[in-house]
Write a protein that holds these residues in place. Structure first.
Motif, PDB file in Angstrom:
ATOM      1  N   UNK A  88      24.272 -47.827  31.720  1.00 46.58           N
ATOM      2  CA  UNK A  88      24.645 -46.824  30.724  1.00 46.58           C
ATOM      3  C   UNK A  88      26.131 -46.506  30.811  1.00 46.58           C
ATOM      4  N   UNK A  89      26.690 -46.161  29.664  1.00 43.86           N
ATOM      5  CA  UNK A  89      28.058 -45.663  29.566  1.00 43.86           C
ATOM      6  C   UNK A  89      27.975 -44.352  28.795  1.00 43.86           C
ATOM      7  N   UNK A  90      28.507 -43.289  29.357  1.00 39.84           N
ATOM      8  CA  UNK A  90      28.418 -41.960  28.746  1.00 39.84           C
ATOM      9  C   UNK A  90      29.827 -41.452  28.467  1.00 39.84           C
ATOM     10  N   UNK A  91      30.033 -40.953  27.261  1.00 40.42           N
ATOM     11  CA  UNK A  91      31.336 -40.386  26.912  1.00 40.42           C
ATOM     12  C   UNK A  91      31.148 -39.309  25.860  1.00 40.42           C
ATOM     13  N   UNK A  92      32.113 -38.398  25.796  1.00 41.93           N
ATOM     14  CA  UNK A  92      32.114 -37.336  24.793  1.00 41.93           C
ATOM     15  C   UNK A  92      32.904 -37.797  23.577  1.00 41.93           C
ATOM     16  N   UNK A  93      32.410 -37.412  22.389  1.00 43.78           N
ATOM     17  CA  UNK A  93      33.150 -37.715  21.169  1.00 43.78           C
ATOM     18  C   UNK A  93      33.846 -36.446  20.682  1.00 43.78           C
ATOM     19  N   UNK A  94      34.921 -36.622  19.949  1.00 39.18           N
ATOM     20  CA  UNK A  94      35.643 -35.468  19.433  1.00 39.18           C
ATOM     21  C   UNK A  94      34.930 -34.909  18.199  1.00 39.18           C
ATOM     22  N   UNK A  95      35.376 -33.756  17.760  1.00 41.20           N
ATOM     23  CA  UNK A  95      34.731 -33.055  16.646  1.00 41.20           C
ATOM     24  C   UNK A  95      34.744 -33.886  15.357  1.00 41.20           C
ATOM     25  N   UNK A  96      35.842 -34.581  15.098  1.00 41.81           N
ATOM     26  CA  UNK A  96      35.945 -35.379  13.881  1.00 41.81           C
ATOM     27  C   UNK A  96      34.894 -36.493  13.875  1.00 41.81           C
ATOM     28  N   UNK A  97      34.749 -37.209  14.981  1.00 40.92           N
ATOM     29  CA  UNK A  97      33.751 -38.281  15.039  1.00 40.92           C
ATOM     30  C   UNK A  97      32.345 -37.701  14.931  1.00 40.92           C
ATOM     31  N   UNK A  98      32.096 -36.592  15.612  1.00 44.20           N
ATOM     32  CA  UNK A  98      30.805 -35.909  15.516  1.00 44.20           C
ATOM     33  C   UNK A  98      30.475 -35.572  14.070  1.00 44.20           C
ATOM     34  N   UNK A  99      31.421 -34.973  13.370  1.00 45.18           N
ATOM     35  CA  UNK A  99      31.182 -34.530  11.994  1.00 45.18           C
ATOM     36  C   UNK A  99      30.927 -35.702  11.046  1.00 45.18           C
ATOM     37  N   UNK A 100      31.673 -36.785  11.210  1.00 45.04           N
ATOM     38  CA  UNK A 100      31.454 -37.970  10.366  1.00 45.04           C
ATOM     39  C   UNK A 100      30.064 -38.541  10.621  1.00 45.04           C
ATOM     40  N   UNK A 101      29.696 -38.665  11.876  1.00 47.32           N
ATOM     41  CA  UNK A 101      28.394 -39.218  12.245  1.00 47.32           C
ATOM     42  C   UNK A 101      27.261 -38.323  11.730  1.00 47.32           C
ATOM     43  N   UNK A 102      27.393 -37.011  11.921  1.00 53.32           N
ATOM     44  CA  UNK A 102      26.369 -36.077  11.459  1.00 53.32           C
ATOM     45  C   UNK A 102      26.218 -36.141   9.943  1.00 53.32           C
ATOM     46  N   UNK A 103      27.308 -36.228   9.221  1.00 51.87           N
ATOM     47  CA  UNK A 103      27.235 -36.302   7.760  1.00 51.87           C
ATOM     48  C   UNK A 103      26.465 -37.551   7.314  1.00 51.87           C
ATOM     49  N   UNK A 104      26.689 -38.658   7.979  1.00 50.51           N
ATOM     50  CA  UNK A 104      25.957 -39.883   7.652  1.00 50.51           C
ATOM     51  C   UNK A 104      24.467 -39.740   7.939  1.00 50.51           C
ATOM     52  N   UNK A 105      24.138 -38.945   8.959  1.00 50.87           N
ATOM     53  CA  UNK A 105      22.746 -38.788   9.366  1.00 50.87           C
ATOM     54  C   UNK A 105      21.985 -37.705   8.601  1.00 50.87           C
TER      55      UNK A 105
END
Length: 135
Positions: free
Chosen positions: A60-77
């Protein structure tokens, strides 16, 4: 996630969709959330962050994403996720992203509750599983 290292700026041609996985109650496979180019960036970023062996054949590789990436991903979902979750409104996703690499002969199946992982085809980008919620 460093904004320069991986970006979600090349969306897939198809809208996000999902299909139930009948063998695993409460689980869906989400498709077309990221394009092949975006998946490649995320996999390369996970390689840079590094993988930790969880068990024989599972890394596994674990990392935090920034707010911009989070928001783009959430909008797609949004179109494939429920508007409420566990009795409350869905307001976001975890900023902790987990990329799993499974090696031949290693463990198979979907990881534990609330885990996400990439799979071997670009269209099938993540699984999401929560044993207490039927999504």
């Amino acid at each position: 996630c460093d904004a320069q290292a991986a970006t979600l700026d090349q969306p897939p041609f198809l809208p996000a969709s999902f299909a139930a996985i009948p063998e695993i109650p409460g689980t869906r496979i989400l498709r077309d959330v990221c394009s092949a180019a975006e998946c490649a960036q995320l996999i390369l970023f996970a390689e840079v962050v590094g993988f930790t062996e969880e068990s024989s054949g599972l890394w596994t590789s674990v990392f935090d994403v920034d707010r911009q990436m989070h928001d783009i991903f959430l909008e797609r979902l949004r179109q494939v996720l429920p508007s409420d979750c566990l009795g409350g409104a869905l307001i976001g996703l975890s900023p902790d992203w987990i990329v799993e690499r499974r090696e031949p002969g290693g463990p198979a199946g979907v990881p534990g509750p609330w885990r996400a992982h990439s799979v071997d085809k670009a269209r099938d980008t993540i699984h999401r599983h929560n044993e207490s919620d039927s999504l």
